[in-house]
Scaffold this active site. Structure first.
Site, PDB file in Angstrom:
ATOM      1  N   ASP A   4      33.891 -20.665   2.820  1.00  0.00           N
ATOM      2  CA  ASP A   4      34.398 -21.150   4.094  1.00  0.00           C
ATOM      3  C   ASP A   4      35.688 -20.457   4.506  1.00  0.00           C
ATOM      4  O   ASP A   4      35.818 -19.987   5.642  1.00  0.00           O
ATOM      5  CB  ASP A   4      34.616 -22.666   4.021  1.00  0.00           C
ATOM      6  CG  ASP A   4      35.190 -23.236   5.295  1.00  0.00           C
ATOM      7  OD1 ASP A   4      34.411 -23.686   6.155  1.00  0.00           O
ATOM      8  OD2 ASP A   4      36.432 -23.231   5.449  1.00  0.00           O
ATOM      9  N   VAL A  24      33.626 -24.415   8.822  1.00  0.00           N
ATOM     10  CA  VAL A  24      32.428 -23.567   8.870  1.00  0.00           C
ATOM     11  C   VAL A  24      31.324 -24.172   8.013  1.00  0.00           C
ATOM     12  O   VAL A  24      30.159 -24.253   8.427  1.00  0.00           O
ATOM     13  CB  VAL A  24      32.755 -22.134   8.420  1.00  0.00           C
ATOM     14  CG1 VAL A  24      31.480 -21.298   8.349  1.00  0.00           C
ATOM     15  CG2 VAL A  24      33.742 -21.489   9.381  1.00  0.00           C
ATOM     16  N   ASP A  25      31.676 -24.621   6.816  1.00  0.00           N
ATOM     17  CA  ASP A  25      30.686 -25.280   5.966  1.00  0.00           C
ATOM     18  C   ASP A  25      30.112 -26.520   6.656  1.00  0.00           C
ATOM     19  O   ASP A  25      28.896 -26.758   6.632  1.00  0.00           O
ATOM     20  CB  ASP A  25      31.329 -25.706   4.645  1.00  0.00           C
ATOM     21  CG  ASP A  25      31.341 -24.600   3.610  1.00  0.00           C
ATOM     22  OD1 ASP A  25      30.552 -23.659   3.732  1.00  0.00           O
ATOM     23  OD2 ASP A  25      32.151 -24.680   2.671  1.00  0.00           O
ATOM     24  N   LEU A  26      30.984 -27.322   7.257  1.00  0.00           N
ATOM     25  CA  LEU A  26      30.527 -28.553   7.894  1.00  0.00           C
ATOM     26  C   LEU A  26      29.627 -28.257   9.086  1.00  0.00           C
ATOM     27  O   LEU A  26      28.574 -28.885   9.269  1.00  0.00           O
ATOM     28  CB  LEU A  26      31.728 -29.386   8.332  1.00  0.00           C
ATOM     29  CG  LEU A  26      32.584 -29.960   7.202  1.00  0.00           C
ATOM     30  CD1 LEU A  26      33.867 -30.570   7.758  1.00  0.00           C
ATOM     31  CD2 LEU A  26      31.814 -31.001   6.419  1.00  0.00           C
ATOM     32  N   GLY A  56      26.289 -27.068   7.805  1.00  0.00           N
ATOM     33  CA  GLY A  56      25.477 -28.167   7.283  1.00  0.00           C
ATOM     34  C   GLY A  56      24.844 -28.996   8.377  1.00  0.00           C
ATOM     35  O   GLY A  56      23.650 -29.346   8.301  1.00  0.00           O
TER      36      GLY A  56
END
Length: 399
Positions: free
Chosen positions: A142, A170-172, A175
């Site tokens: 991220d 970015v990860d969130l 997802g």
């Protein structure tokens, strides 16, 4: 199984770890799917060891991404672990994985291998970069992607060095996007004779998407947009301001609101009549003259007084709270945003509730974040693995 939940009866195998993949699986679990999370027998998901510990094998970080799941342990480096994972995948509607590029193929858990026996499978792969490009094998993190996609360059105040977001945005975003794409593939499966899809998400793609209107402006102007911190690039006044006893958000969205703000909130009607500030376009041009005046006026008044005056004037506003204040606020508590659960080892923990409501009812927390391997016996029993076989698998370190 709760038949009232939207995804009741859907089976998901979560082979992912850390954040983006687990969040996608948690979304499906929140909506009612039976999510089985596969973890390494010794260490589990990496995030079990990150941050504040809750119980013997859980952490606050892990708990935030793994509610409404069941946990089993399998050593996927052993052939027997791979075989059991394949059996679970072939009984699932969805598989989610974020292994290093090519890792699933070595284990016989790649899309092509599984789809050959299970053409209805919806398979989601999350990578760092374009899986067909020269950086396909490069791992994605991220923080790195925030830098590479310009997001750190957008964040913070004017003149400040690049700054990451407070959470792994970015990860969130990846997802949540993966959850949407999986649901789209499931819907398509219903319309095309039951055929599944290979859904692919890359962190870099999602980071680029997060630049949204700033990205469009940069492309049009062929320049990096300036940093505005808590201010708005084109609406003035709009941002975080300090009252005499704490910060608040003030969003003066149009010229009529600005008139009321000047006359009824800060009692400076001459500002509303000043041609430099009469329109939002003019205020944006003269923001460096106007904002110091407004900040001084707001700083002379208590926050509660300002919030009441702003509300009476029809101007959107609110307190700026710390994370703990926000989570324990009467607003959050009344909405059921945080609930209490108990881990299998008896540890009481707070759990953030799913944000979804159907017919006015918030979807439930059906499973507290699982302890490591909590559901191994019951899940493998569904594959016909008996007690003697379970003992053998434990002795060999497969589970």
């Amino acid at each position: 199984m709760n038949p009232s939940l939207p995804l009741s009866g859907l089976r998901v195998l979560d082979l992912s770890r850390v954040l983006a993949g687990p969040l996608a699986a948690q979304v499906l679990g929140d909506l009612g799917a039976d999510v089985v999370k596969v973890e390494h027998p010794a260490r589990g998901d990496d995030t079990r060891d990150w941050g504040v510990r809750t119980g013997a094998h859980n952490s606050a970080y892990f708990n935030s991404m793994n509610r409404n799941k069941r946990s089993i342990t399998l050593d996927l480096q052993q052939p027997e672990g791979q075989r059991l994972a394949r059996e679970l995948a072939l009984k699932s509607d969805v598989v989610i994985q974020n292994f290093k590029f090519g890792g699933t193929a070595k284990m016989g858990l790649d899309y092509d291998t599984l789809a050959a026996s299970h053409p209805g499978l919806v398979y989601c792969s999350i990578t760092g970069y374009d899986p067909t490009g020269p950086e396909a094998a490069r791992p994605g993190y991220d923080l790195v992607v925030q830098g590479e996609t310009g997001l750190m360059g957008l964040n913070g105040e004017e003149g400040q060095a690049p700054l990451k977001f407070g959470v792994a945005m970015v990860d969130l975003f990846t997802g949540m996007s993966a959850g949407q794409a999986i649901l789209a593939a499931l819907w398509a499966r219903e319309r095309n004779g039951g055929r599944g899809r290979h859904v692919q998400l890359a962190l870099h793609d999602c980071g680029i998407m997060l630049s949204v209107y700033y990205g469009m402006e940069a492309l049009i102007e062929q320049l990096d947009p300036p940093k505005y911190g808590n201010a708005h690039p084109s609406i003035v006044p709009y941002g975080v301001f300090d009252a005499s006893d704490g910060p608040l958000v003030v969003t003066v969205g149009n010229n009529a609101q600005f008139q009321r703000f000047c006359r009824d909130v800060i009692e400076r009607p001459e500002l509303a009549d000043d041609p430099r500030y009469a329109t939002n376009a003019a205020r944006a041009i003269h923001r460096h003259d106007l904002l110091p005046i407004l900040k001084a006026e707001l700083a002379r008044r208590p926050r509660a007084e300002l919030l009441n005056a702003l509300a009476r004037a029809g101007i959107p506003c609110g307190e700026v709270l710390g994370v703990l204040q926000a989570l324990t606020s009467p607003r959050t508590q009344a909405a059921g945003g945080v609930q209490q659960a108990t881990l299998a080892d008896g540890t009481p923990v707070p759990v953030q509730a799913p944000p979804y409501r159907f017919e006015g009812q918030r979807l439930p927390i059906r499973h507290a974040p699982p302890t490591l391997g909590q559901h191994t016996t019951e899940v493998l029993a569904g594959l016909g693995v008996d007690a003697a076989a379970l003992d053998r698998l434990r002795a060999s370190g497969v589970i």
